[in-house]
Design an enzyme around this catalytic site. Structure first.
Site, PDB file in Angstrom:
ATOM      1  N   GLY A  12    -113.672   6.346   3.478  1.00 44.57           N
ATOM      2  CA  GLY A  12    -113.461   5.974   4.955  1.00 44.57           C
ATOM      3  C   GLY A  12    -114.536   6.838   5.732  1.00 44.57           C
ATOM      4  O   GLY A  12    -114.144   7.892   5.633  1.00 44.57           O
ATOM      5  N   ASN A 112    -109.009  12.268  -0.155  1.00 45.15           N
ATOM      6  CA  ASN A 112    -108.230  12.515  -1.521  1.00 45.15           C
ATOM      7  C   ASN A 112    -109.004  11.878  -2.668  1.00 45.15           C
ATOM      8  O   ASN A 112    -109.196  12.546  -3.735  1.00 45.15           O
ATOM      9  CB  ASN A 112    -106.841  11.925  -1.539  1.00 45.15           C
ATOM     10  N   THR A 114    -111.980  10.956  -2.904  1.00 46.67           N
ATOM     11  CA  THR A 114    -113.350  11.833  -3.296  1.00 46.67           C
ATOM     12  C   THR A 114    -113.272  13.131  -3.736  1.00 46.67           C
ATOM     13  O   THR A 114    -113.836  13.592  -4.586  1.00 46.67           O
ATOM     14  CB  THR A 114    -113.979  12.010  -1.753  1.00 46.67           C
ATOM     15  N   THR A 134    -111.107  13.398   6.921  1.00 50.77           N
ATOM     16  CA  THR A 134    -110.132  12.138   6.794  1.00 50.77           C
ATOM     17  C   THR A 134    -109.351  12.191   8.275  1.00 50.77           C
ATOM     18  O   THR A 134    -108.882  13.208   8.466  1.00 50.77           O
ATOM     19  CB  THR A 134    -109.176  12.027   5.640  1.00 50.77           C
ATOM     20  N   ILE A 135    -109.231  10.980   8.773  1.00 53.64           N
ATOM     21  CA  ILE A 135    -108.655  10.997   9.805  1.00 53.64           C
ATOM     22  C   ILE A 135    -107.105  10.994   9.719  1.00 53.64           C
ATOM     23  O   ILE A 135    -105.942  11.175  10.601  1.00 53.64           O
ATOM     24  CB  ILE A 135    -108.674   9.686  10.788  1.00 53.64           C
ATOM     25  N   ASP A 136    -106.494  10.880   8.301  1.00 49.74           N
ATOM     26  CA  ASP A 136    -105.276  10.790   7.656  1.00 49.74           C
ATOM     27  C   ASP A 136    -104.595  12.400   7.704  1.00 49.74           C
ATOM     28  O   ASP A 136    -103.445  12.627   7.737  1.00 49.74           O
ATOM     29  CB  ASP A 136    -104.959  10.216   6.485  1.00 49.74           C
ATOM     30  N   GLY A 179    -102.792   5.038   8.916  1.00 47.24           N
ATOM     31  CA  GLY A 179    -102.173   5.812   7.903  1.00 47.24           C
ATOM     32  C   GLY A 179    -101.465   5.233   6.865  1.00 47.24           C
ATOM     33  O   GLY A 179    -100.189   4.674   7.249  1.00 47.24           O
ATOM     34  N   ARG A 275     -94.633  -7.008  22.078  1.00 43.37           N
ATOM     35  CA  ARG A 275     -96.028  -7.019  21.635  1.00 43.37           C
ATOM     36  C   ARG A 275     -96.437  -6.160  20.499  1.00 43.37           C
ATOM     37  O   ARG A 275     -95.859  -5.008  20.584  1.00 43.37           O
ATOM     38  CB  ARG A 275     -97.013  -7.032  22.851  1.00 43.37           C
ATOM     39  N   ARG A 284    -111.232   5.343  14.099  1.00 42.80           N
ATOM     40  CA  ARG A 284    -112.108   6.231  13.165  1.00 42.80           C
ATOM     41  C   ARG A 284    -113.678   6.276  13.884  1.00 42.80           C
ATOM     42  O   ARG A 284    -114.534   6.681  13.291  1.00 42.80           O
ATOM     43  CB  ARG A 284    -112.315   5.483  11.760  1.00 42.80           C
TER      44      ARG A 284
HETATM   45  O1  F6P Z   1    -108.261   6.914   5.094  1.00 38.50           O
HETATM   46  C1  F6P Z   1    -108.460   6.471   6.553  1.00 38.50           C
HETATM   47  C2  F6P Z   1    -108.106   5.243   6.886  1.00 38.50           C
HETATM   48  O2  F6P Z   1    -108.450   4.772   8.034  1.00 38.50           O
HETATM   49  C3  F6P Z   1    -106.478   5.109   6.514  1.00 38.50           C
HETATM   50  O3  F6P Z   1    -105.976   5.538   7.596  1.00 38.50           O
HETATM   51  C4  F6P Z   1    -106.458   3.595   6.377  1.00 38.50           C
HETATM   52  O4  F6P Z   1    -105.301   3.111   5.825  1.00 38.50           O
HETATM   53  C5  F6P Z   1    -107.797   3.221   5.385  1.00 38.50           C
HETATM   54  O5  F6P Z   1    -108.466   4.210   5.714  1.00 38.50           O
HETATM   55  C6  F6P Z   1    -108.546   1.894   5.862  1.00 38.50           C
HETATM   56  O6  F6P Z   1    -109.476   1.676   5.020  1.00 38.50           O
HETATM   57  P1  F6P Z   1    -110.566   0.759   5.173  1.00 38.50           P
HETATM   58  O7  F6P Z   1    -111.466   1.253   6.105  1.00 38.50           O
HETATM   59  O8  F6P Z   1    -111.176   0.663   3.667  1.00 38.50           O
HETATM   60  O9  F6P Z   1    -110.026  -0.712   5.411  1.00 38.50           O
END
Ligand code: F6P
Length: 357
Positions: A12, A112, A114, A134-136, A179, A275, A284
């Site tokens: 991603g 991870n 990669t 990674t944003i995670d 996440g 909601r 991202r």
């Molecule tokens: O690993 C980054 C991430 O944005 C995760 O937080 C999310 O679960 C996943 O990628 C979403 O992946 P994709 O962009 O392939 O839908």
């Protein structure tokens, strides 16, 4: 001595990838004789031999640019050693591209998955250096990955903006933060945005406990609540199931996202107007924040320094305030999850934030 450097971005995308690419390139051009080959769309380009000979000016004006100038793709590690329908031996194909291009090394920017493939290639004898993005923020061995702080700013802004509607209408808003396995982004943005409950994949929740948060706030004349829930959060019953069983149970129940399910349950249980909001890939997107620009640049420059010293089989990391490098073999395959007793979790509990447990 001249070095031909292959560089790719996989998995991603996230803010800071271009800043890191630029960091590697500028430091390489500045400190030794470098030629840079951009491998397109992550490991797909390495497998299929798609690349671009980069010029110095390609790395200009990209510091603030989101996404990746090299393109990216998801090529799951578990499939790397399997022959697909096309019968291509992916590992052999990647080695061939590396050899055909006469690369001295390969820099892989990714998360991870990669890193697992980077380690595999390193074990296969290629000179590899990883950069943790990674944003995670779930890469083992580094305090922070680049992309995380920008995503945190965005998610916090989303929560801030939701506060106004929640407060004006006396609603509960359940905001789903990215996440799947790791809850760092939800924890940090939930804390920064003043969420009343933070639900993480690592701490299974009980919906009745989440409803109690709303009820107790209502008793204190707070008619609204904000719940930050990680995409991969699960309740206590689900946590007892294996992943496949959980997915099947959710499918049977018509599951269409954790925030929607929680909002529906809270409407029923607590009689509140709820909601669900799912900002998704907005988290991202766009330009990296100052912290990520600096971190990406630091990581990139450190990678170039490793190349200069011919030190391979490492991934760059931030530990304390220092940029260091860890062995790929010691990092690959380990996810850094939020420990239940993490100081940030304790701290959040101490200011009355509920984890629904
Ligand atoms: O690993 C980054 C991430 O944005 C995760 O937080 C999310 O679960 C996943 O990628 C979403 O992946 P994709 O962009 O392939 O839908």
């Amino acid at each position: 001595m001249k070095r031909r450097i292959g560089i790719l971005t996989a998995g991603g995308d996230c803010p800071g990838l271009n800043a890191a690419i630029r960091g590697v390139a500028r430091a390489a051009y500045e400190t030794f004789d470098a030629e840079i080959i951009g491998i397109l769309d992550g490991y797909r380009g390495l497998i299929e031999g798609e690349f671009r000979l980069m010029r110095k000016q390609d790395f200009s004006g990209i510091l603030t640019l989101g996404g990746t100038i090299l393109g990216s793709s998801r090529r799951p590690f578990r499939e790397m050693r399997l022959l697909g329908d096309d019968n291509v031996d992916k590992v052999a194909a990647m080695k061939k591209t590396y050899e055909d291009l006469k690369l001295d090394c390969l820099v892989t920017l990714g998360g991870n998955g990669t890193h697992k493939t980077a380690n595999l290639l390193s074990e296969e004898g290629l000179n590899v250096i990883g950069l943790p993005k990674t944003i995670d923020n779930d890469i083992y061995g580094t305090d922070f990955t680049f992309g995380f702080h920008t995503a945190c700013e965005i998610a916090t802004d989303v929560i801030d903006r939701l506060h106004t509607t929640a407060a004006s209408h006396g609603r509960v808003i359940v905001v789903e933060i990215m996440g799947n396995k790791a809850g760092w982004l939800t924890l940090y943005s939930g804390m920064a945005g003043g969420a009343d409950a933070i639900l993480l994949p690592e701490i299974p929740y009980d919906i009745e406990k989440v409803a109690e948060v709303m009820e107790s706030r209502a008793r204190n004349n707070k008619a609204f609540s904000i719940i930050a829930v990680a995409e991969g959060a699960m309740d206590k019953k689900e946590a007892k199931l294996k992943r496949k069983e959980r997915e099947a149970a959710r499918k049977d129940a018509g599951f269409h996202g954790i925030a929607y399910r929680i909002a529906e349950q809270l409407q029923e249980l607590a009689g509140v107007e709820a909601r669900a909001v799912v900002p998704g890939h907005i988290q991202r997107g766009g330009t990296p924040c100052a912290y990520d620009r600096v971190l990406s640049t630091q990581f990139g420059v450190h990678a170039a320094d490793l190349i200069k010293k011919d030190k391979y089989g490492y991934t760059v990391a931030l530990v304390g305030n220092e940029i260091v490098h860890n062995k790929l073999s010691e990092v690959a395959g380990i996810s850094k999850l939020v420990p239940e007793d993490h100081q940030m979790v304790d701290l959040a509990r101490n200011i009355g934030i509920s984890f629904g447990d």
